[in-house]
Design an enzyme around this catalytic site. Structure first.
Site, short mmCIF file in Angstrom:
data_model
loop_
_atom_site.label_atom_id
_atom_site.label_comp_id
_atom_site.label_asym_id
_atom_site.label_seq_id
_atom_site.Cartn_x
_atom_site.Cartn_y
_atom_site.Cartn_z
N HIS A 180 -83.17 34.28 46.35
CA HIS A 180 -83.55 33.03 47.03
C HIS A 180 -83.64 33.33 48.52
O HIS A 180 -82.60 33.61 49.14
CB HIS A 180 -82.51 31.94 46.77
CG HIS A 180 -82.36 31.62 45.31
ND1 HIS A 180 -83.06 30.60 44.70
CD2 HIS A 180 -81.64 32.21 44.34
CE1 HIS A 180 -82.75 30.57 43.41
NE2 HIS A 180 -81.89 31.55 43.17
N HIS A 205 -84.56 39.12 41.62
CA HIS A 205 -84.24 37.67 41.65
C HIS A 205 -83.51 37.36 42.95
O HIS A 205 -82.34 37.70 43.11
CB HIS A 205 -83.35 37.30 40.46
CG HIS A 205 -82.99 35.84 40.40
ND1 HIS A 205 -83.05 35.10 39.24
CD2 HIS A 205 -82.57 34.96 41.36
CE1 HIS A 205 -82.69 33.85 39.48
NE2 HIS A 205 -82.38 33.74 40.77
N HIS A 213 -79.94 36.42 35.50
CA HIS A 213 -78.52 36.38 35.88
C HIS A 213 -77.60 36.09 34.69
O HIS A 213 -76.88 35.10 34.67
CB HIS A 213 -78.26 35.39 37.03
CG HIS A 213 -79.00 34.08 36.97
ND1 HIS A 213 -78.98 33.25 35.89
CD2 HIS A 213 -79.77 33.46 37.90
CE1 HIS A 213 -79.71 32.19 36.15
NE2 HIS A 213 -80.20 32.29 37.36
N ASP A 258 -79.70 37.35 42.68
CA ASP A 258 -79.54 35.89 42.73
C ASP A 258 -78.80 35.47 44.00
O ASP A 258 -78.04 34.50 43.99
CB ASP A 258 -78.83 35.33 41.48
CG ASP A 258 -78.93 33.81 41.39
OD1 ASP A 258 -79.84 33.24 42.02
OD2 ASP A 258 -78.10 33.19 40.70
N HIS A 306 -83.97 30.48 33.66
CA HIS A 306 -82.59 30.10 33.97
C HIS A 306 -82.00 29.64 32.63
O HIS A 306 -82.31 28.55 32.16
CB HIS A 306 -82.53 28.99 35.02
CG HIS A 306 -81.12 28.63 35.39
ND1 HIS A 306 -80.56 28.99 36.59
CD2 HIS A 306 -80.14 28.01 34.69
CE1 HIS A 306 -79.29 28.59 36.61
NE2 HIS A 306 -79.02 27.99 35.47
N LYS A 309 -91.25 30.69 36.74
CA LYS A 309 -89.82 30.44 36.55
C LYS A 309 -89.59 29.15 35.79
O LYS A 309 -90.12 28.09 36.17
CB LYS A 309 -89.16 30.35 37.94
CG LYS A 309 -87.71 29.97 37.93
CD LYS A 309 -86.82 31.13 37.50
CE LYS A 309 -85.40 30.65 37.29
NZ LYS A 309 -84.40 31.46 37.92
C1 NCD Z 1 -79.35 28.92 43.01
C2 NCD Z 1 -79.75 28.24 44.30
O1 NCD Z 1 -78.88 27.87 45.10
O2 NCD Z 1 -80.96 28.09 44.55
N1 NCD Z 1 -77.93 28.74 42.81
C3 NCD Z 1 -77.13 29.50 42.05
O3 NCD Z 1 -75.96 29.15 41.88
N2 NCD Z 1 -77.56 30.61 41.49
C4 NCD Z 1 -80.15 28.41 41.89
C5 NCD Z 1 -80.10 29.27 40.68
O4 NCD Z 1 -80.61 30.39 40.66
O5 NCD Z 1 -79.53 28.83 39.69
ZN ZN Z 2 -81.27 32.08 41.30
#
Ligand code: NCD
Ligand code: ZN
Length: 348
Positions: free
Chosen positions: A18, A16, A177, A250, A139, A102
């Site tokens: 971003h 996971h 998460h 995450d 989520h 997702k």
């Molecule tokens: C994530 C994001 O910034 O894209 N933020 C976070 O706090 N984890 C989004 C997510 O995974 O919830």
């Molecule tokens: Zn995330």
């Protein structure tokens, strides 16, 4: 387990992350590729990835940054909406454009306004995913503003996740998460089709840390860190050897200006040192012998993918992290643990 100063494990994956796009992608993707062979790439770009062709184009942008020589494989995901077309999603999965889909409850987190407003609206899509063996990544927070933010994960289990698993007993679901003992218990006692990822920051910080000496915007993420008893339950779960728990950072970078703001964005940016910090957690728990399963084996087993061929070595030598990572346009992002010593260092 006897204390060790060096250990080698099968090259791990991040289930996971971003990676963002544009300048941010250029700045953060190499940090993930340094540690991990593969990563499940979140689809919540400003324009979310909702079709197989958009996922393929995004994957190409990631590989244009990293290069084939990096040996890194991005595993792409589809952002589900009320209007997801199963005739794009399922062939996209079968042909390898998507590894999973997702579910962001609409409004739950960053760039989730286009998410699913009501699970009932995607029943048909979930049924097709169940048949195809396509994993659903969730989520797990309710968005009801009347529910206290610290309770949103626990309430999600009861209101949404438990009924979902009953309705689709064959659907593979990753509860992403997780932050609570409620989630640990639910996953541990749940069916084999249910697994969970755990971030390194939720293993290291509790909700008081967000207010230590003042407001700490770089520790704010969603789901928000909970009280310490929950953190301890997470540490116990990941070091238990239970194959239902695996690594997912995450890592969610936001420019410092967007974090240190009147309404700061949610997300902890841990990609600069995630593996080293996870190793520290397992070492502190005297459980380094359980680390390879959590980081390198449990994820592929759940997804039905081969384990990686390479290996990485971690050494117990102190190293530091940059206070900031440049992201272009004069902006920076602040790594989790910036300015603090790392007990373990990844050596290749
Ligand atoms: C994530 C994001 O910034 O894209 N933020 C976070 O706090 N984890 C989004 C997510 O995974 O919830
Ligand atoms: Zn995330």
């Amino acid at each position: 387990m006897a204390k060790t100063n060096e250990f080698t494990l099968i090259r791990p994956d991040d289930w996971h992350v971003h990676l963002r796009d544009g300048d941010m992608l250029k700045a953060v993707a190499p940090l993930t590729a340094r540690q991990f062979a593969r990563a499940i790439v979140m689809p919540n770009l400003e324009t979310p990835i909702t079709t197989a062709s958009a996922a393929e184009a995004y994957k190409e942008r990631i590989m244009a940054v990293l290069g084939e020589k990096s040996g890194f494989t991005p595993l792409m995901t589809c952002y589900l909406t009320d209007d997801t077309d199963p005739d794009d999603l399922i062939p996209g999965f079968e042909l390898g454009a998507f590894t999973a889909a997702k579910l962001y409850p609409a409004g739950a987190t960053t760039h989730s306004t286009g998410g699913v407003t009501d699970i009932a609206r995607i029943e048909g899509v979930l049924g097709r995913m169940e048949k195809a063996g396509m994993p659903l990544l969730v989520h797990g927070e309710v968005t009801d503003p009347d529910i206290d933010i610290f309770d949103r994960e626990a309430v999600f289990i009861e209101r949404t996740l438990a009924p979902l698993l009953e309705r689709f007993p064959g659907l593979k679901v990753v509860f992403e998460h997780i932050t609570t003992s409620d989630a640990v218990d639910f996953v541990s006692s749940g069916p084999q089709t249910l697994a969970a990822t755990v971030t390194v920051h939720h293993l290291m910080i509790n909700r008081s840390d967000m207010f230590k000496g003042g407001l700490r915007p770089h520790l704010y993420c969603l789901p928000v860190a909970k009280r310490d008893s929950h953190r301890l339950a997470l540490r116990k779960a990941v070091t238990s050897g239970n194959a239902k728990f695996f690594l997912g950072t995450d890592s969610a970078p936001h420019a410092v200006s967007a974090k240190e703001a009147d309404c700061g964005c949610a997300g902890v940016f841990s990609a600069a040192s995630a593996l080293e910090l996870y190793a520290q957690v397992f070492d502190d728990e005297d459980a380094l012998d359980k680390f390879e399963a959590f980081a390198s084996l449990n994820g592929p087993a759940f997804y039905g993918l081969p384990v990686n061929e390479g290996r990485v070595t971690l050494k117990k030598t102190e190293s530091g992290l940059p206070a900031a990572v440049e992201v272009g346009g004069g902006e920076t992002v602040k790594p989790f643990h910036a300015g603090e010593a790392l007990a373990w260092t990844l050596v290749d």
